[in-house]
Design a protein around this motif. Structure first.
Motif, PDB file in Angstrom:
ATOM      1  N   ARG A 332       0.820  -1.213   0.000  1.00 56.45           N
ATOM      2  CA  ARG A 332       0.000   0.000   0.000  1.00 56.45           C
ATOM      3  C   ARG A 332       0.848   1.254   0.000  1.00 56.45           C
ATOM      4  NH1 ARG A 332      -5.139  -0.282   3.907  1.00 56.45           N
ATOM      5  NH2 ARG A 332      -3.985   1.523   4.659  1.00 56.45           N
ATOM      6  N   THR A 333       1.925   1.231   0.764  1.00 64.95           N
ATOM      7  CA  THR A 333       2.833   2.385   0.787  1.00 64.95           C
ATOM      8  C   THR A 333       3.459   2.592  -0.583  1.00 64.95           C
ATOM      9  OG1 THR A 333       3.321   2.054   3.129  1.00 64.95           O
ATOM     10  CG2 THR A 333       4.909   3.349   1.852  1.00 64.95           C
ATOM     11  N   TRP A 334       3.918   1.499  -1.191  1.00 64.62           N
ATOM     12  CA  TRP A 334       4.568   1.581  -2.500  1.00 64.62           C
ATOM     13  C   TRP A 334       3.611   2.103  -3.568  1.00 64.62           C
ATOM     14  CZ3 TRP A 334       4.204  -1.021  -7.310  1.00 64.62           C
ATOM     15  CH2 TRP A 334       5.321  -0.893  -8.138  1.00 64.62           C
ATOM     16  N   ILE A 335       2.402   1.552  -3.604  1.00 62.71           N
ATOM     17  CA  ILE A 335       1.411   1.996  -4.585  1.00 62.71           C
ATOM     18  C   ILE A 335       1.115   3.482  -4.406  1.00 62.71           C
ATOM     19  CG2 ILE A 335      -1.028   1.849  -5.227  1.00 62.71           C
ATOM     20  CD1 ILE A 335       0.525  -0.310  -6.532  1.00 62.71           C
ATOM     21  N   SER A 336       0.963   3.905  -3.158  1.00 59.16           N
ATOM     22  CA  SER A 336       0.673   5.308  -2.875  1.00 59.16           C
ATOM     23  C   SER A 336       1.800   6.215  -3.362  1.00 59.16           C
ATOM     24  CB  SER A 336       0.448   5.501  -1.375  1.00 59.16           C
ATOM     25  OG  SER A 336       0.233   6.863  -1.058  1.00 59.16           O
TER      26      SER A 336
END
Length: 346
Positions: A332-336
């Motif tokens: 989720r952090t990476w996608i964001s």
């Protein structure tokens, strides 16, 4: 000069000879520098396809592409190199696996492009587009920033290595595999010491093992994986070559030995289905076959990169991380970050 080299590789199946490293390097440099005609380029690719590329020829093309690429040592980890022509019938396990291994302390480099011949399958770049990540338009600096924060780097190959973008039209027109199909997977955008390389036929095991040694990887695992990818099968054993210490050893990885063998469901894959399956696995809600496949692949990659001493230890660590939700949070952090950086770039 190129015409002379073309004649050597184009004398037919019996008369053609392999180019020396120096000759192959000259051919690669002339191709990259636009010093050949479209007819010569197409003829060279077809002749090499018929003759089959030698280790020296592949090494020359890889090293020339590397010299024209943006390569940054943003992280010391594992380079996962699957076919750029994508998937048609299988789950993109390597994508979900990247966040499991990153959460376990092993950075991962992924790379790819828009669909390519000969398979014209779903590519990782299409999967990212489904997630709202404009990977093809994102700056290299933005992708590197996301990697520093999460341990997962995605390099859009035609942006990071401009010669690949220039060669795309003729490759699309030929609609067949060329020497570039192998060379582009070994550009190594983050100077990774560990290599995971997918092959379709076991006849190329020895050649790829020798090539990985020549390219000075600390360790490599050549995998005859799902659809020619670096992903281990979960419904049956996978043949691999373990390359380390100057030696290559056949290593059959059997999921049944770890209690993970699972029948794989038939799914009409689309980029959306791939993304949904990835997120479900990372949340612990996915089909058991895909969950087990990600766990096995992650454990083997941790062992390859010397993060654990055994596959069993890797499975124990990865299962605990999945149960805690760490890989999904990292995803989720990476996608964001990728969405945010991509929006700023565009």
């Amino acid at each position: 000069m190129f015409a002379k080299l073309l004649k050597e590789v184009g004398r037919g199946k019996r008369g053609a000879r392999d180019l020396s490293y120096e000759e192959a390097r000259m051919a690669a440099e002339m191709i990259v520098d636009d010093k050949v005609t479209p007819a010569q380029l197409g003829a060279f690719f077809v002749a090499e396809r018929i003759k089959m590329e030698s280790v020296e020829e592949l090494q020359a093309f890889v090293e020339v592409l590397r010299e024209h690429a943006y390569r940054v040592p943003v992280q010391e980890g594992i380079d996962c190199t699957g076919p750029y022509d994508g998937r048609k019938k299988s789950f993109y396990a390597t994508f979900a696996t990247a966040f499991v291994t990153a959460a376990a302390g092993l950075p991962v480099t992924l790379h790819g492009t828009a669909p390519m011949p000969p398979k014209w399958g779903i590519t990782l770049q299409e999967l990212l587009q489904e997630a709202g990540v404009a990977a093809a338009e994102m700056s290299r600096e933005s992708a590197a920033h996301a990697a520093k924060e999460t341990g997962v780097l995605y390099a859009s190959s035609e942006q990071w290595c401009p010669p690949l973008a220039k060669l795309r039209p003729v490759r699309l027109e030929l609609d067949m595999r060329t020497i570039i199909n192998t060379a582009e997977k070994l550009v190594d955008y983050s100077h990774s010491p560990y290599l995971l390389f997918g092959v379709f036929h076991n006849t190329v095991f020895e050649r790829m093992a020798k090539l990985s040694q020549n390219l000075s990887y600390r360790k490599a695992l050549i995998v005859q994986g799902v659809e020619g990818s670096e992903d281990l099968f979960i419904e049956r054993p996978t043949r691999t070559y373990d390359v380390s210490g100057g030696e290559a050893t056949l290593y059959v990885i059997n999921p049944d030995a770890y209690g993970l063998e699972t029948a794989v469901p038939e799914i009409a894959w689309t980029p959306k289905e791939q993304l949904n399956a990835t997120e479900a696995v990372l949340q612990g809600k996915g089909h058991l076959a895909f969950v087990n496949q990600v766990l096995l692949n992650a454990a083997v990659r941790l062992q390859l990169a010397e993060k654990v001493e055994s596959v069993e230890e890797g499975l124990y660590i990865c299962k605990a991380l999945m149960d805690e939700g760490a890989p999904f949070e990292r995803y989720r952090t990476w996608i964001s970050l990728m969405q945010k950086q991509g929006a700023q770039t565009v």
